[in-house]
Scaffold this active site. Sequence first.
Site, PDB file in Angstrom:
ATOM      1  CB  CYS B 169      -0.951  -0.045   1.181  1.00 48.70           C
ATOM      2  SG  CYS B 169      -1.920  -1.568   1.145  1.00 48.70           S
ATOM      3  CG  HIS B 309      -1.856   4.611   5.222  1.00 42.84           C
ATOM      4  ND1 HIS B 309      -1.815   4.451   3.858  1.00 42.84           N
ATOM      5  CD2 HIS B 309      -1.894   3.353   5.743  1.00 42.84           C
ATOM      6  CE1 HIS B 309      -1.842   3.151   3.569  1.00 42.84           C
ATOM      7  NE2 HIS B 309      -1.889   2.466   4.689  1.00 42.84           N
ATOM      8  CD  GLU B 320      -1.887   8.014   9.142  1.00 45.10           C
ATOM      9  OE1 GLU B 320      -2.810   7.186   9.006  1.00 45.10           O
ATOM     10  OE2 GLU B 320      -1.500   8.777   8.229  1.00 45.10           O
ATOM     11  CE  LYS B 341      -5.550   4.183   2.026  1.00 45.18           C
ATOM     12  NZ  LYS B 341      -4.609   5.254   2.455  1.00 45.18           N
ATOM     13  CG  HIS B 346      -6.396   0.683   1.401  1.00 46.35           C
ATOM     14  ND1 HIS B 346      -5.502   1.251   0.521  1.00 46.35           N
ATOM     15  CD2 HIS B 346      -5.654   0.256   2.461  1.00 46.35           C
ATOM     16  CE1 HIS B 346      -4.274   1.169   1.018  1.00 46.35           C
ATOM     17  NE2 HIS B 346      -4.349   0.571   2.192  1.00 46.35           N
ATOM     18  CG  PHE B 405       0.307  -5.673   4.771  1.00 49.46           C
ATOM     19  CD1 PHE B 405      -0.239  -4.734   5.630  1.00 49.46           C
ATOM     20  CD2 PHE B 405      -0.439  -6.823   4.490  1.00 49.46           C
ATOM     21  CE1 PHE B 405      -1.497  -4.930   6.209  1.00 49.46           C
ATOM     22  CE2 PHE B 405      -1.694  -7.020   5.058  1.00 49.46           C
ATOM     23  CZ  PHE B 405      -2.223  -6.078   5.923  1.00 49.46           C
TER      24      PHE B 405
END
Lengths: 81, 418
Positions: B169, B309, B320, B341, B346, B405
């Site tokens: 991502c 994010h 975050e 998002k 996403h 990830f």
Amino acid sequence: MDRADIESKMTELLVSELGLEKEKINPGASFEEDLEVDSLGVVELLMALEDEFGVKIPDEEAEELLTVGQAIDLVEKKLAG
Amino acid sequence: MHQAERRVVVTGLGTINPLADTIDGTWKALLDGESGIGPITQFDTTELKTKIAGEVTNFDSELFMPLRESRRLDRFSQLFVGASQLAFDHSGLKIRDDDDPLVGRAGVMAGVGFGGMVSFISQLDVLRERGPSRVSPLTIPMIIPNEAAGLASMRFNMQGPVSCVVTACAASAHAIGDAAEIIKRGTADVMLAGGAEAANCEFSMAAFNQAKALSTRNDDPASASRPFDRDRDGFVMSEGAAVLVLEERSHALERGANVYGELIGYGMSSDAYHVTLPRPGGAGAARAMTNAIEDAGIEPAQIDYINAHGTSTSANDATETVAIKLALGEAAGSAVISSTKSMTGHLLGAAGALESLVCLQAIATDVVPPTINLDNPDPECDLDYVPNEAREVEVKYAMTNSFGFGGHNVSLVFASGA
């Protein structure tokens, strides 16, 4: 199935499977130069022919196919026997 | 020109996403707080826990390439080529033939999370059901992630640096940062940079479900993606593409191009911690932000807007928040932050590019889109996440965060002006 049937099925496959323009397809058309079918496209066509006509086309015979007419000949020969 | 003087501006934008396939349509939807999430229509979800996603429902690849080309590409490559075409047209650039001096000075950097996963699965089914002789000869070019960049280079005859980033991502944020570095060091003058993803399928969703990553709020798709909200229960998978045209500043100014902003800061880091979870305490993500702000040569307090994010997972949003506090210090309390998002879902490998585009639109319009579905803020997410209503804010500097990830953290800082 006569030769005209094979030719019309072949044209259908070249349009549906390879996305070619119907007007450009004729027995004299060369896959590489006239139809711009690359080596991957030839393999796709052979798979489609095998599925459509229920025939087996070994790699050695496939390598000799340069034109639409030659492909029709080969299918006709396989179906005959 | 001396290398240190080379600067990178954005001269074209393009996107195809579940909200719209134009910049204006996407922007309007985001400011209106519209959700692009709905029940999945592309495959059977009977056995899946999650039955919702963001889908691009009206994509017609033949608008961008002839059928005989598009049928050889996986959907992610089609979307990338489509968004690239939109961005390239938007930039007003043209590459005529091999004699055009731009040919060797133009390139592509694509960020992709999965690649052609749907083609991979369908050809694996063919192998199992019908044997090796029935596997398509196009399988490999359809599944390898780098073909999106390769195809775009063919489409636009860009023969300079062409490559691909595969960092989950964070991929398209890396792609934009890396493409800018290529321009800065003098190897290219123009780069298409962005990402694409089309990995919505039974297999990927089963796998994400097993990892407890996805929302299962199937009865209310529009409220499923709810970053920073107390009741969030995972992210919502989405698909699409976004591409920026990055151009060396003097090259853009000499041809009188419209400039939508400048990329002034690129920071990255790794958590070096876990395959999927962020490092607790947020130090990794904070380091990426700090690196980007330092690269930009500005102070943390000068950041007017942060596109977070903000995935709507329990772990990301809390971490975050801590990371933004670490990176911005006292300025975090007054920072204006949102997660788009909440509306787009996403887009995985394409998320960073779409969210860069959001930052550039915020700079252009001095309005920031909201975080929708933020009805009951999580006490652990106690910053100003612009709940539910767009807000007018003067935006000179905007930063976007992307985390992947594997522990990848990327932050990009954009500035207004030419």
